[in-house]
Structure formats: structure tokens, C-alpha cells
Design an enzyme around this catalytic site. Structure first.
Site, PDB file in Angstrom:
ATOM      1  N   ASN A 226       0.874  -1.175  -0.041  1.00 36.48           N
ATOM      2  CA  ASN A 226       0.065   0.151  -0.048  1.00 36.48           C
ATOM      3  C   ASN A 226       0.908   1.240   0.158  1.00 36.48           C
ATOM      4  OD1 ASN A 226      -2.233  -1.661   0.178  1.00 36.48           O
ATOM      5  ND2 ASN A 226      -1.921  -1.867   2.312  1.00 36.48           N
ATOM      6  N   GLU A 307      -8.041  -3.447  -2.970  1.00 36.28           N
ATOM      7  CA  GLU A 307      -8.170  -2.914  -1.809  1.00 36.28           C
ATOM      8  C   GLU A 307      -8.008  -1.477  -1.832  1.00 36.28           C
ATOM      9  OE1 GLU A 307      -5.896  -5.200   0.753  1.00 36.28           O
ATOM     10  OE2 GLU A 307      -7.415  -6.471   1.241  1.00 36.28           O
ATOM     11  N   ARG A 340       1.201  -7.749  -8.413  1.00 36.73           N
ATOM     12  CA  ARG A 340       0.408  -8.858  -7.545  1.00 36.73           C
ATOM     13  C   ARG A 340      -0.971  -9.176  -8.063  1.00 36.73           C
ATOM     14  NH1 ARG A 340      -0.703  -6.919  -2.579  1.00 36.73           N
ATOM     15  NH2 ARG A 340       0.136  -8.577  -1.015  1.00 36.73           N
ATOM     16  N   ARG A 352     -15.283 -14.662  -3.486  1.00 33.40           N
ATOM     17  CA  ARG A 352     -13.862 -13.988  -3.536  1.00 33.40           C
ATOM     18  C   ARG A 352     -12.667 -14.895  -4.012  1.00 33.40           C
ATOM     19  NH1 ARG A 352     -10.964 -11.040   1.438  1.00 33.40           N
ATOM     20  NH2 ARG A 352      -8.591 -11.313   0.874  1.00 33.40           N
ATOM     21  N   LYS A 376      -0.459 -14.926  -4.220  1.00 35.25           N
ATOM     22  CA  LYS A 376      -0.326 -15.361  -2.757  1.00 35.25           C
ATOM     23  C   LYS A 376      -0.564 -17.004  -2.581  1.00 35.25           C
ATOM     24  CE  LYS A 376      -1.844 -11.266  -0.164  1.00 35.25           C
ATOM     25  NZ  LYS A 376      -2.780 -10.676   0.642  1.00 35.25           N
ATOM     26  N   ASP A 381      -6.516 -15.411   1.580  1.00 31.46           N
ATOM     27  CA  ASP A 381      -5.603 -14.348   2.287  1.00 31.46           C
ATOM     28  C   ASP A 381      -4.770 -14.981   3.563  1.00 31.46           C
ATOM     29  OD1 ASP A 381      -4.211 -11.985   2.649  1.00 31.46           O
ATOM     30  OD2 ASP A 381      -5.691 -10.879   3.453  1.00 31.46           O
ATOM     31  N   GLU A 403       3.929 -15.546  -3.018  1.00 28.65           N
ATOM     32  CA  GLU A 403       3.840 -14.803  -1.978  1.00 28.65           C
ATOM     33  C   GLU A 403       3.641 -15.705  -0.864  1.00 28.65           C
ATOM     34  OE1 GLU A 403       2.618 -10.744  -2.624  1.00 28.65           O
ATOM     35  OE2 GLU A 403       1.751 -10.920  -0.449  1.00 28.65           O
ATOM     36  N   GLU A 409       0.050 -12.415  10.474  1.00 27.29           N
ATOM     37  CA  GLU A 409      -1.397 -11.601  10.596  1.00 27.29           C
ATOM     38  C   GLU A 409      -2.479 -12.231  11.123  1.00 27.29           C
ATOM     39  OE1 GLU A 409      -2.382  -9.929   6.724  1.00 27.29           O
ATOM     40  OE2 GLU A 409      -4.309  -9.292   7.508  1.00 27.29           O
ATOM     41  N   TRP A 559     -15.471  -9.163   3.577  1.00 26.13           N
ATOM     42  CA  TRP A 559     -14.685  -9.081   4.684  1.00 26.13           C
ATOM     43  C   TRP A 559     -15.197  -9.675   5.858  1.00 26.13           C
ATOM     44  CZ3 TRP A 559     -13.012  -2.991   3.870  1.00 26.13           C
ATOM     45  CH2 TRP A 559     -11.990  -2.974   3.072  1.00 26.13           C
TER      46      TRP A 559
HETATM   47  C1  BDP Z   1      -4.217  -8.357   3.402  1.00 26.54           C
HETATM   48  C2  BDP Z   1      -3.814  -7.316   4.731  1.00 26.54           C
HETATM   49  C3  BDP Z   1      -3.266  -6.085   4.217  1.00 26.54           C
HETATM   50  C4  BDP Z   1      -2.721  -6.095   3.084  1.00 26.54           C
HETATM   51  C5  BDP Z   1      -3.355  -7.091   1.804  1.00 26.54           C
HETATM   52  C6  BDP Z   1      -2.247  -7.209   0.582  1.00 26.54           C
HETATM   53  O1  BDP Z   1      -4.770  -7.500   5.665  1.00 26.54           O
HETATM   54  O2  BDP Z   1      -3.022  -5.384   5.163  1.00 26.54           O
HETATM   55  O3  BDP Z   1      -2.419  -4.761   2.480  1.00 26.54           O
HETATM   56  O4  BDP Z   1      -3.347  -8.226   2.752  1.00 26.54           O
HETATM   57  O5  BDP Z   1      -1.795  -8.297   0.763  1.00 26.54           O
HETATM   58  O6  BDP Z   1      -3.692  -9.599   4.033  1.00 26.54           O
HETATM   59  O7  BDP Z   1      -2.149  -6.469  -0.147  1.00 26.54           O
END
Ligand code: BDP
Length: 717
Positions: A226, A307, A340, A352, A376, A381, A403, A409, A559
Site C-alpha cells: 500500500n 483494496e 501482484r 472472492r 499469494k 489471504d 508470495e 497476521e 470482509w
Molecule cells: C491483507 C492485509 C492487508 C494487506 C493486503 C495485501 O490484511 O493489510 O495490505 O493483504 O496483501 O492480508 O495487499
């Protein structure tokens, strides 16, 4: 008074000694206790002959001397020539004598540019251990590997090792902000002290580079995905250059995240449209400016249209347009774009888990040669367990980069002990079947499945400025293990745990064996007490710490935990089978069939792919409700057992790290009960069934668990 002073001094010394232990990571270089081994080592290592004089070679030499001094209590003499002794000869292929080179020709042909050779040969009737590679950084890798042999107390007689990294880009992704907060960081603030850079070089930058080089990590993305465009301004690029200069001799390249709207924000342009000539030019000039300062700059990592981040879609263009435009800008300098694939949209009613594949798979073959798509490990996630991401193996004409998330987290931050290489291994070993049986994710990532030249793996770092780097002493093993798997994605996580324990704590078998089991078990334990049987994303809102299966009030449907578990009177689980969202169809037919069929779907992924009734019969004959409850209890018991194992390790290690881990395990154990009770009380509202006998009674009411709030949870912006 004098006595008091003495006691205080002693306290200070012992405090700093053990604090240093925490700081020294897996590079403790503990004294070797086995006298037979010590004499073998000494006999084989009369002195060091160092070839070359680059900074990298000087680092390698210093490392060897420190290692020997600490482990064997001897200061190794630097010798100009062999002088009738068994020596260690260290230097790159370019600096080897023709005699040695011809002895090693077969091995030199085997290794790649970053690979190394550690080999005992006979010269002038003496045994010489040669550590070499094609360049000095490869030699440094060899040196760290050689030291690991000593650290793990293995023999050095007649060595014959050739080893090359199987993946080119082995990169840490720091989600570090310019104000030094770390997104999803649980080990303090960012290491990068932007305010003091470029003038002040913190010793930590050097120690960070050394630790990474010791496991073969060769790249670091300094900034959060971000992204903030300021990092690309001259003021900050000077600071980035200073870091790049520190990391270079350790073989580590610097990368930055590129905010797609940077041309507007710092370039005064009206648009960031990737087809706009001015925008194209702006990025070309920006790349040229960066490469002028940092000739070996690695390239950009980009999170676009995900996001809320800006991206090409803001201008009606797609990911290919965006990535290729940036790729053109860095291509003349040998840079890469890591683009990404973590995309999903609240405007897409689709499951999702299906969205990234749906969007990216059709782009196969359309990216420029220096673009690698970063995916990922799973489709949602970074959960405690996810089936492998369906994109792996499904884009044969596009290099895909793995990734992983090293920072925990969704796995208890830096409070819970979870050995992640076990999770990473499970993903890497998964068979995609995209080119028939044996098409593992590891082979997609190392490029052997589709013969990709550009290969990569990224780990979202768990490092901060905490004294021990990672918050939890055992979280150091996750950094270490990521590096080892990045070097060789086919490594076994048990081997990694074994090496790490020996290098970090002790070689005593009575310590290593039970602790290794504990580390390996710790991954299944966290799955059991958080998200057993394929449950996922039921963590509490925003910060993702602790359970929140009841959360259903967030603005974006996907979410909310209720979106993922779908518990109701009829049962629980997300139906992704053919009769549900058909997410299974994104896998190769063999895999799709396996997941789709209730009979063959692995139980560990059951509720990921199926909505089943509370009375559904599990393979062990239990009903789903009982089985689920027993898994939660099992997780609690496993952590209790981890505590027992740890208590027995006291006599083998220093008291500071012992106590730290002991306290953390106590918290973890308490929190396993929180997870169990909160989830089971919540799900019980739907199942309407009693808990099986073996499950302890909840300690609090559901209302109590729901009322818990965690203001200022770390890592949450
Ligand atoms: C999520 C996280 C967020 C990250 C996002 C990402 O909650 O903070 O910015 O992935 O990978 O797991 O971009």
C-alpha cells in the site's frame, strides 16, 4: 555498597549477554562441546587462504574468523599460501589457481551463478577445503553454508557439496510505511530510519543484510505494497541509495513498491493512464533516475486495483497494460516488475476465492518478459490453512512468483508459536496436476514445470526493530525457514527446524528431538484451535487477532467472517463445489474432481469446499459437530503439550530466551481456550447440540467474547 554494585554489574553483563543471544538470531556460533569434533575441525583447518579482496570477500573472511573463534576458540591464521598444512581456501572461480580450477571443473559446470562448491581436494599432499563459486557473493553463500556445518556439528572430512539456489528472486517484502509503522508488523517499528538516512547507517542494516545473506535471501522490497509515492522522490531516493550500498556486498538488491498514481502525486501530471505518452515518459525518466543512483536496483513491486489502491483500471486499462508499461521503463536496466495478483472486488458478486484466477488467468502469455506475477499461496489471504492458489500451474506462459506471509497476521501475531515452514512446505508440495501428476507448486515456482527463466518467491517480512527482530524468539525460525525454502523449495521443514534449533540454541539431542517435534506440530495446532476442517477467515475485524466468527456488519460482504463459514441450522462451510460457486473448476480436472467430491475431498479442506450438515459423518465416525469441537479441544491440548516440552528444555538454554518463550506459550495456551470457547459457543447456536465430553466447558459466555475489543492492536494502521 560495593557488593550491590557488583551484583548490579553482574546483572548488566548477564542481561546484555542474553539480550545479545536474542539479537544474534541463528548465527550464535556456540562453542562446540564435542572434543573429537573439535580436534577434527582443528586438524582440517590449519589456516585460511583468502583469494580476492572485494568487500564481499572481506565479509566472508571476517565471518569465518568470527565463527571459528566462537565455536572452536581458535583464531584462524590468514595465510598467503598452503605451507604444508590442511587449509581452507576461499575465493571465487576467477581467483582460483589453474591447478584448483581444473580439479573442480566438473563441479563448476554444475553450479549456477549464485551456487557454491565446498570440496576437499588434495594439494601438495595436504587436504584443502575449497569454498568457491562463480563470484564473490556465491563464495559468501558457501562460507555461511560451511559455518552451518560446524554450527550443526557435522563432520568436515572429505566434503563434497555443490549447491545452487533453485529460485532466482528470493525476496523479503517489507510492508513498512515511511512513518516507520509496519502494516501487519508485530515486532516493533520499521528497521528503516528514514529520518536519519542517508547520513546515519544503523548497525542493524548491516546485521540485517548479514542474516539474509546467511540463508541466501537476495532481495528486499523496502516499502509497503500500500505504497506512498514519496519514496520515489529525490529526497527519499538518496536514502534508498544508502541502504542499497549497505546491502550490495551481501548480494542483496533493493526494490521499491510503485504507487500507480505517482505521476500525478509527485510528477504533476493530470493522469496516470498507462497508455498516456507523458505517463510512459515519466516512468521511463523515473527509472533512469533511480538506476543512475542505484545501478543494480531490482525493480518495482506493484499492488494495483486491489483494496482501494490505484491502478490501470482507473483509466479503463487492464493489469497487462499497467505491468507492461512499467516493465518497459525498467527493462533497459535489467529491472523486473513484480505485479501482484491479489485482487478482489466488492462489486463482484462472485466468490472472492475465484476472483484473482478469473481476472489473471486470461492474461497468460500477455506480459512482457521482465514481468513476474506475484500470487499469494492461497486464494483468500494467508490463512492458517488454505488449499493452494489455483493460478499455480494455470499460466504456463507467465512466470509466477510465490508470495508467503512470514508475519503472522492471521496466526496469532508475534505472540503465538507457529513454525511456518511446515505450512510453506504443504503448499509447495501440492500437486497442481496441470502437466500431469507431479506438477507441484514448487516446480511452478522454481520454473522447472514450464521452463521459466525468471523465477521468484517473496515472504512478507516479520522483522521490526524489536531487540530480537521478530517479536517471538521462535518467529526467527520463520524468517530463517523462508530463506532456506527460497533457496530450495523442495527442502523438508524438519530439516529446517533441525538446523535452526542447533544453530540458535543447542546441539544436544535431548533438546533438539522434542523441540523439533514441537515446532512441526505447532502448525497443525494453530489450525486446530483457530480454523479446523477447512474453516477460514473467522478472525476478528480489522486487526485479525482472536476469534470473530459472528462479525457480519462490515461494509464489504467478503470482509465478514459470516461470508466464509456460512453456518446455519443446516450446517457449516462454503460450498465451492460444482453445485456451489464452482471454484473447484479453476483447478486441473484431477484436482477439481478430488475437491468437488465429498468422499474424496481431504477433510482438512472440507469446509473450504463444502457446506455440510452438523450430523455429517467424518472419516473417524464422529459427527461433524463433535469432530469440530474435538479439533478445537485438540488444539488446546497440543499447545499444553508444547508448554510441557518447553519446560523440559530449561537446562539446555539461556534463562532469558527460556522465560520469554515460556511466558508467550502461557498466553498462547490461554488464547487457544478463547478461540475454542468463542467459536464453539457461537457455532452451537446453529448446531443446537451439546459439546462432546472430552471438550472442556466454556469459561465465559458468548456475549463476553463478543464484547472484547482491541484498540491499538499492532500492525493495523
Ligand atoms: C491483507 C492485509 C492487508 C494487506 C493486503 C495485501 O490484511 O493489510 O495490505 O493483504 O496483501 O492480508 O495487499
Amino acid at each position: 555498597m560495593a557488593l550491590l554494585k557488583l551484583v548490579f554489574l553482574f546483572f548488566l553483563i548477564s542481561f546484555s549477554a542474553s539480550a545479545q543471544k536474542d539479537y544474534k538470531l541463528w548465527l550464535q556460533y556456540n562453542v562446540v562441546n564435542n572434543s573429537a569434533l573439535v580436534s577434527e575441525y582443528k586438524n582440517n583447518l590449519g589456516g585460511i587462504i583468502v583469494l580476492g579482496n572485494s568487500e564481499t570477500i572481506r565479509i566472508a573472511q571476517k565471518e569465518l574468523q568470527t565463527g571459528f573463534e566462537n565455536m572452536l576458540g581458535t583464531i584462524l591464521e590468514i595465510k598467503p599460501n598452503i605451507k604444508g598444512e590442511n587449509n581452507l581456501i576461499v575465493g571465487s572461480q576467477l581467483d582460483l589457481s589453474s591447478e584448483i580450477k581444473s580439479e573442480l571443473q566438473v563441479d563448476l559446470d554444475k553450479i549456477n551463478n549464485e551456487g557454491f562448491i565446498i570440496k576437499t581436494i588434495s594439494l601438495k599432499n595436504k587436504k584443502q577445503i575449497i569454498i568457491t563459486g562463480k563470484n564473490d557473493v556465491a563464495v559468501l553463500y558457501g562460507v555461511f553454508n560451511f559455518l552451518r556445518i560446524l554450527q550443526t556439528n557435522k563432520a568436515v572430512k572429505n566434503l563434497n557439496i555443490t549447491d545452487s539456489p533453485k529460485i532466482n528472486l528470493r525476496i523479503l517484502n517489507h510492508w513498512d510505511n515511511l512513518d516507520r509503522t509496519v502494516e501487519r508488523g508485530y515486532a516493533g517499528f520499521s528497521l528503516w530510519n528514514w529520518q536519519k538516512l542517508p547520513g546515519f547507517i544503523d548497525q542493524r542494516y548491516i546485521d540485517y543484510a548479514r542474516a539474509n545473506a546467511s540463508v541466501g535471501i537476495n532481495g528486499t522490497v523496502l516499502t509497503n505494497v500500500n505504497a506512498n509515492a514519496l519514496i520515489l522522490t529525490p529526497q527519499y531516493l538518496d536514502k534508498v541509495e544508502a541502504l542499497a550500498n549497505v546491502f550490495r556486498p551481501y548480494g542483496i538488491k533493493v526494490y521499491l513498491t510503485a504507487r500507480f498514481s505517482a505521476p500525478i502525486e509527485i510528477g504533476n501530471l493530470k493522469t496516470a493512464d498507462p497508455k498516456d505518452p507523458e505517463v510512459i515518459n515519466w516512468w521511463k525518466n523515473k527509472a533512469a533516475e533511480i538506476y543512475k543512483q542505484i545501478p543494480d536496483f531490482g525493480g518495482f513491486l506493484v499492488k494495483a486495483n486491489s483494496e482501494g489502491q490505484p491502478g490501470p483500471q482507473n483509466y479503463g486499462k487492464d493489469h497487462v497494460d499497467g505491468a507492461n508499461m512499467l516493465a518497459d521503463a525498467v527493462a533497459p536496466f535489467g529491472g523486473v516488475i513484480m505485479w501482484r495478483a491479489f485482487v478482489y472486488s466488492e462489486h463482484d458478486a462472485n466468490d472472492r476465492a475465484k476472483q484473482a484466477y478469473a481476472e489473471f488467468q486470461p492474461y497468460d502469455g500477455k506480459f512482457k518478459k521482465n514481468v513476474i506475477v506475484q500470487v499469494k499461496n492461497g486464494a483468500i489471504d494467508f490463512q492458517p490453512r488454505e488449499p493452494f492458489h489455483p493460478l499455480f500451474g494455470a499460466m504456463p506462459k507467465t512466470p509466477l512468483m510465490m508470495e508467503f506471509q512470514i508475519t503472522q497476521e492471521y496466526l496469532g501475531f508475534s505472540t503465538h508459536l507457529v513454525f511456518l515452514p511446515k505450512l510453506f512446505q504443504e503448499v509447495l508440495e501440492s500437486d497442481t496436476y496441470q502437466k500431469g501428476k507431479g506438477s507441484t507448486v514448487a516446480k511452478v515456482v522454481d520454473g522447472t514445470l514450464y521452463q521459466n527463466k525468471l523465477t521468484g518467491i517473496a515472504g512478507v517480512a516479520n522483522i521490526g526493530n524489536d531487540l530480537n527482530w521478530t517479536g517471538h524468539p521462535f518467529a526467527q525460525a520463520n524468517w530463517y525457514g523462508f530463506g532456506r525454502l527460497a533457496w530450495n523449495p523442495h527442502l523438508d521443514s524438519e530439516t529446517i527446524a533441525d538446523e535452526w534449533l542447533r544453530s540458535t540454541f543447542s546441539n544436544d539431542e535431548n533438546f533438539v528431538k522434542p523441540l523439533k517435534n514441537m515446532m512441526i506440530e505447532s502448525r497443525e495446532a494453530v489450525v486446530n484451535y483457530m480454523t479446523p476442517l477447512g474453516l477460514h477467515h473467522i478472525m476478528d475485524t480489522g486487526h485479525h487477532y482472536g476469534p470473530g466468527p459472528w462479525v457480519s456488519n462490515l461494509s464489504r460482504p467478503e470482509w465478514n467472517p459470516t461470508y466464509y463459514h456460512k453456518a446455519d441450522k443446516n450446517g457449516i462451510g462454503f460450498d465451492r463445489s460444482k453445485s456451489g460457486t464452482n471454484a473447484v473448476s479453476q483447478y486441473a480436472p484431477e484436482v477439481a474432481k478430488l475437491f468437488d467430491n465429498l468422499e474424496t475431498c481431504p477433510e482438512k479442506d472440507l469446509l473450504w469446499f463444502h457446506h455440510v450438515s452438523w450430523d455429517y459423518k467424518l472419516k473417524n465416525g464422529q459427527t461433524l459437530w463433535n469432530g469440530l469441537a474435538l479439533k478445537y479441544q485438540g488444539g488446546v491440548n497440543q499447545v499444553k503439550e508444547m508448554q510441557n516440552v518447553w519446560k523440559k528444555s530449561e537446562k539446555y538454554i539461556d534463562s532469558e530466551r527460556f522465560n520469554e518463550v515460556k511466558m508467550l506459550l502461557e498466553i498462547q495456551h490461554e488464547e487457544t481456550k478463547w478461540w475454542r470457547d468463542a467459536c464453539l459457543l457461537y457455532f452451537q447456536q446453529f448446531s443446537g447440540k451439546e459439546l462432546p465430553e472430552a471438550v472442556e466447558k466454556p469459561t465465559q459466555t458468548l456475549e463476553y467474547f463478543k464484547s472484547l475489543k482491541f484498540p491499538f492492536a499492532p500492525g493495523n494502521g
